[in-house]
Write an enzyme that holds these catalytic residues in place. Structure first.
Site, short mmCIF file in Angstrom:
data_model
loop_
_atom_site.label_atom_id
_atom_site.label_comp_id
_atom_site.label_asym_id
_atom_site.label_seq_id
_atom_site.Cartn_x
_atom_site.Cartn_y
_atom_site.Cartn_z
N GLU A 128 35.20 42.13 40.48
CA GLU A 128 36.26 42.43 39.52
C GLU A 128 36.63 41.22 38.68
O GLU A 128 36.84 41.33 37.47
CB GLU A 128 37.53 42.91 40.26
N ASN A 164 29.68 40.92 42.76
CA ASN A 164 30.13 39.77 43.55
C ASN A 164 29.01 38.74 43.64
O ASN A 164 27.82 39.08 43.72
CB ASN A 164 30.65 40.20 44.93
N CYS A 206 34.60 37.69 43.46
CA CYS A 206 34.51 39.16 43.52
C CYS A 206 33.97 39.72 42.21
O CYS A 206 34.10 39.10 41.14
CB CYS A 206 35.88 39.76 43.76
N1 THU Z 1 34.42 41.86 47.19
C1 THU Z 1 34.43 42.20 45.87
O1 THU Z 1 33.56 41.80 45.10
N2 THU Z 1 35.43 42.99 45.44
C2 THU Z 1 36.42 43.51 46.22
O2 THU Z 1 37.27 44.23 45.73
C3 THU Z 1 36.44 43.22 47.65
C4 THU Z 1 35.43 42.25 48.14
C5 THU Z 1 33.31 41.04 47.69
C6 THU Z 1 33.67 39.66 48.11
C7 THU Z 1 32.54 39.35 49.07
O3 THU Z 1 31.42 38.92 48.34
C8 THU Z 1 32.21 40.69 49.68
O4 THU Z 1 32.75 41.67 48.81
C9 THU Z 1 32.75 40.89 51.07
O5 THU Z 1 34.10 40.61 51.12
#
Ligand code: THU
Length: 126
Positions: A57, A44, A55
């Site tokens: 993903e 992220n 994110c």
């Molecule tokens: N986040 C992800 O990278 N993937 C997920 O599946 C859920 C949330 C990140 C977004 C943000 O930077 C942090 O986690 C908190 O929400």
């Protein structure tokens, strides 16, 4: 028995997670996609303008698509607690195959295997 090289995917997701840019949430996530035998990982990347953040993903998905991949076979998501991909990421991934999904929580060494279609049964499509 699964033919997915989960250990390889986990290793890459953990490595990417180590590079997460998450100064606002302090919640680091790593993701790795398997496509055509190759692995694409990301973390992220947050921003002071919160909605600009992306994110792990979708970062991994962008890397795979930019490399020419169109069919994703498996996804690993690694965080401290075990977390599933958010709804936006599920929708983004849904155009690239019904991949196997392994959720990995590093804190308690939790693991859960599922599929994208189980996580998102009714994706939007045009
Ligand atoms: N986040 C992800 O990278 N993937 C997920 O599946 C859920 C949330 C990140 C977004 C943000 O930077 C942090 O986690 C908190 O929400």
């Amino acid at each position: 028995m699964s033919d997915i090289p989960w250990d390889r995917l986990i290793e890459q997701a953990v490595r990417a997670r180590d590079h997460a840019w998450a100064p606002y949430s302090k919640f680091s996530v790593g993701a790795a996609l398997l496509a055509g035998g190759d692995v694409y990982a990301s973390c992220n990347v947050e921003n002071a303008s919160f909605p600009v953040g992306i994110c792990a993903e979708r970062g991994a998905l962008c890397a795979a698509v930019a490399a020419g991949k169109r069919k994703m076979e498996a996804l690993v998501v690694v965080a401290g607690p075990m977390i599933p991909p958010c709804g936006m990421c599920r929708q983004a991934l849904s155009e690239f195959g019904d991949m196997k999904v392994l959720l990995v929580g590093l804190d308690g060494e939790q693991r859960s295997e599922t599929t994208l279609s189980a996580l998102l049964p009714g994706p939007f499509s045009l």
